[in-house]
Design a protein around this motif. Structure first.
Motif, PDB file in Angstrom:
ATOM      1  N   THR A  79      53.326  35.618 -95.360  1.00 57.52           N
ATOM      2  CA  THR A  79      53.454  37.010 -95.774  1.00 57.52           C
ATOM      3  C   THR A  79      52.212  37.818 -95.416  1.00 57.52           C
ATOM      4  O   THR A  79      52.313  38.980 -95.018  1.00 57.52           O
ATOM      5  CB  THR A  79      53.712  37.094 -97.291  1.00 57.52           C
ATOM      6  OG1 THR A  79      54.954  36.434 -97.578  1.00 57.52           O
ATOM      7  CG2 THR A  79      53.806  38.528 -97.760  1.00 57.52           C
ATOM      8  N   ASP A  80      51.025  37.210 -95.552  1.00 55.51           N
ATOM      9  CA  ASP A  80      49.801  37.939 -95.214  1.00 55.51           C
ATOM     10  C   ASP A  80      49.473  37.853 -93.728  1.00 55.51           C
ATOM     11  O   ASP A  80      48.442  38.352 -93.280  1.00 55.51           O
ATOM     12  CB  ASP A  80      48.610  37.444 -96.039  1.00 55.51           C
ATOM     13  CG  ASP A  80      48.374  35.943 -95.893  1.00 55.51           C
ATOM     14  OD1 ASP A  80      49.151  35.287 -95.179  1.00 55.51           O
ATOM     15  OD2 ASP A  80      47.417  35.435 -96.508  1.00 55.51           O
ATOM     16  N   GLY A  81      50.356  37.231 -92.949  1.00 60.41           N
ATOM     17  CA  GLY A  81      50.215  37.195 -91.504  1.00 60.41           C
ATOM     18  C   GLY A  81      49.281  36.116 -91.013  1.00 60.41           C
ATOM     19  O   GLY A  81      48.408  35.646 -91.748  1.00 60.41           O
ATOM     20  N   PRO A  82      49.425  35.684 -89.741  1.00 58.39           N
ATOM     21  CA  PRO A  82      48.485  34.739 -89.152  1.00 58.39           C
ATOM     22  C   PRO A  82      47.074  35.331 -89.142  1.00 58.39           C
ATOM     23  O   PRO A  82      46.901  36.551 -89.044  1.00 58.39           O
ATOM     24  CB  PRO A  82      49.012  34.555 -87.724  1.00 58.39           C
ATOM     25  CG  PRO A  82      50.450  34.954 -87.787  1.00 58.39           C
ATOM     26  CD  PRO A  82      50.504  36.042 -88.811  1.00 58.39           C
ATOM     27  N   SER A  83      46.061  34.468 -89.210  1.00 65.96           N
ATOM     28  CA  SER A  83      44.682  34.950 -89.289  1.00 65.96           C
ATOM     29  C   SER A  83      44.116  35.326 -87.924  1.00 65.96           C
ATOM     30  O   SER A  83      43.187  36.126 -87.838  1.00 65.96           O
ATOM     31  CB  SER A  83      43.796  33.881 -89.935  1.00 65.96           C
ATOM     32  OG  SER A  83      43.836  32.677 -89.185  1.00 65.96           O
ATOM     33  N   SER A  84      44.648  34.777 -86.845  1.00 61.75           N
ATOM     34  CA  SER A  84      44.069  35.015 -85.521  1.00 61.75           C
ATOM     35  C   SER A  84      44.816  36.120 -84.778  1.00 61.75           C
ATOM     36  O   SER A  84      46.004  36.346 -85.004  1.00 61.75           O
ATOM     37  CB  SER A  84      44.116  33.734 -84.691  1.00 61.75           C
ATOM     38  OG  SER A  84      45.459  33.427 -84.332  1.00 61.75           O
ATOM     39  N   PRO A  85      44.130  36.805 -83.849  1.00 62.28           N
ATOM     40  CA  PRO A  85      44.819  37.801 -83.029  1.00 62.28           C
ATOM     41  C   PRO A  85      45.963  37.190 -82.231  1.00 62.28           C
ATOM     42  O   PRO A  85      47.011  37.809 -82.066  1.00 62.28           O
ATOM     43  CB  PRO A  85      43.719  38.312 -82.099  1.00 62.28           C
ATOM     44  CG  PRO A  85      42.448  38.007 -82.787  1.00 62.28           C
ATOM     45  CD  PRO A  85      42.693  36.746 -83.565  1.00 62.28           C
ATOM     46  N   ALA A  86      45.777  35.963 -81.739  1.00 58.14           N
ATOM     47  CA  ALA A  86      46.830  35.319 -80.954  1.00 58.14           C
ATOM     48  C   ALA A  86      48.071  35.090 -81.800  1.00 58.14           C
ATOM     49  O   ALA A  86      49.197  35.331 -81.360  1.00 58.14           O
ATOM     50  CB  ALA A  86      46.316  33.996 -80.385  1.00 58.14           C
ATOM     51  N   GLY A  87      47.880  34.611 -83.026  1.00 65.91           N
ATOM     52  CA  GLY A  87      49.006  34.391 -83.923  1.00 65.91           C
ATOM     53  C   GLY A  87      49.720  35.684 -84.246  1.00 65.91           C
ATOM     54  O   GLY A  87      50.963  35.744 -84.261  1.00 65.91           O
ATOM     55  N   ARG A  88      48.952  36.734 -84.490  1.00 63.39           N
ATOM     56  CA  ARG A  88      49.575  38.024 -84.803  1.00 63.39           C
ATOM     57  C   ARG A  88      50.331  38.577 -83.597  1.00 63.39           C
ATOM     58  O   ARG A  88      51.390  39.190 -83.739  1.00 63.39           O
ATOM     59  CB  ARG A  88      48.507  39.010 -85.282  1.00 63.39           C
ATOM     60  CG  ARG A  88      47.938  38.671 -86.647  1.00 63.39           C
ATOM     61  CD  ARG A  88      47.129  39.821 -87.229  1.00 63.39           C
ATOM     62  NE  ARG A  88      45.880  40.006 -86.535  1.00 63.39           N
ATOM     63  CZ  ARG A  88      44.753  39.367 -86.819  1.00 63.39           C
ATOM     64  NH1 ARG A  88      44.747  38.459 -87.779  1.00 63.39           N
ATOM     65  NH2 ARG A  88      43.628  39.620 -86.170  1.00 63.39           N
TER      66      ARG A  88
END
Length: 304
Positions: free
Chosen positions: A272-281
């Protein structure tokens, strides 16, 4: 004061041991000790109590620790912000998936790789329960999972497939004369199912429990194709996704389950709070833009 001094100090505070902290930082232990001594001289206070078998924080160390962590987090945040601002996405993306589905996950990952060739992508396969645990723990950035009627707690989802769960039997099976059967009809019958922890099995177990019985699982396999083959040989009634069973109409008779009707949903899921890395996002953003599904595949949050 140098960032590496703060990083070494935080590592020792967390590990409570210089050797383990050095291994974590991938440097020699004397180098860690020397840099922390420099930090202590600059601050004018000892930060670590080295007198016991286990290293402990002094009162000054307890005071400095949250500031050290905040400084390191701020630097990492600045690096990520620059990466995202310039469109440079690099790093690693970890994706999970259930065993069998009709989602074009290879197409999604191939398109993402074309746009971000510097990103390392890993893919693991597991049942839905394990994948959801790994998503919540941050071990995975996203996953294809099987879900029930609501989004799992702590996860956001995009539904990409929604179809009935059916009973599939050989054409000469006694149930083959029916168009539909109730869940109670399955009581005491030998069933062929995916293992516990899979979404389809969870839906079956929940429905049977509501009807007051535990399903009799005669054969269990993680491959839906193996379930279909067992059912086609007359070894029981397989519980399968409707489209999967109907594609094998020459070998199997598909029977709807009603009272209650059972449905299986596949979803692309992330925390819910999203992936932590730019790649994941970036991967999640691409999936939300490209993966279709029932009802336009709207994103749903837990509790809605």
């Amino acid at each position: 004061m140098e960032l590496r001094q703060l990083a070494y100090f935080v590592a020792v505070a967390e590990e409570r041991n210089f050797t383990r902290a050095a291994e974590k930082a991938h440097v020699a232990q004397p180098g860690v000790s020397a840099q922390i001594r420099k930090l202590e001289r600059e601050l004018g206070q000892e930060l670590l109590d080295r007198s016991g078998r286990e290293v402990r924080l002094t009162e000054a160390g307890e005071t400095v620790l949250p500031y050290a962590r905040a400084a390191l987090a701020a630097v990492e945040g600045a690096r990520l912000a620059v990466d995202e601002l310039t469109g440079l996405v690099r790093g690693h993306v970890a994706v999970g998936t259930v065993t069998s589905h009709n989602v074009d996950l290879p197409g999604l990952l191939a398109g993402f790789h074309d746009d971000h060739p510097a990103v390392e992508i890993t893919l693991t396969e597991a049942n839905s329960d394990q994948l959801m645990d790994e998503l919540r723990a941050g071990l995975l950035d996203a996953a294809i999972i099987s879900i029930g009627g609501t989004a799992p707690a702590g996860l956001d989802i995009r539904v990409v497939d929604d179809q009935p769960i059916v009973v599939a039997v050989a054409h000469d099976h006694e149930l083959a004369i029916h168009q539909a059967v109730s869940v109670d009809t399955l009581r005491e019958r030998p069933l062929i199912s995916l293992p516990r922890g899979t979404g389809l099995r969870t839906r079956l177990d929940e429905a049977c429990a509501a009807a007051g019985f535990t399903p009799r699982i005669a054969f269990e396999a993680s491959d839906p194709g193996a379930l279909a083959q067992l059912a086609a040989r007359g070894l029981g009634a397989a519980i399968l996704p409707g489209a999967f069973a109907e594609a094998r109409a020459d070998e199997l008779r598909s029977i709807a389950i009603d009272r209650p009707a059972l449905r299986g949903r596949l979803a692309f899921a992330w925390r819910t709070d999203g992936p932590s890395s730019p790649a994941g996002r970036a991967l999640v953003a691409r999936a939300r833009a490209t993966l279709g599904g029932p009802g336009s595949g709207h994103t749903r949050r837990a509790g809605r």
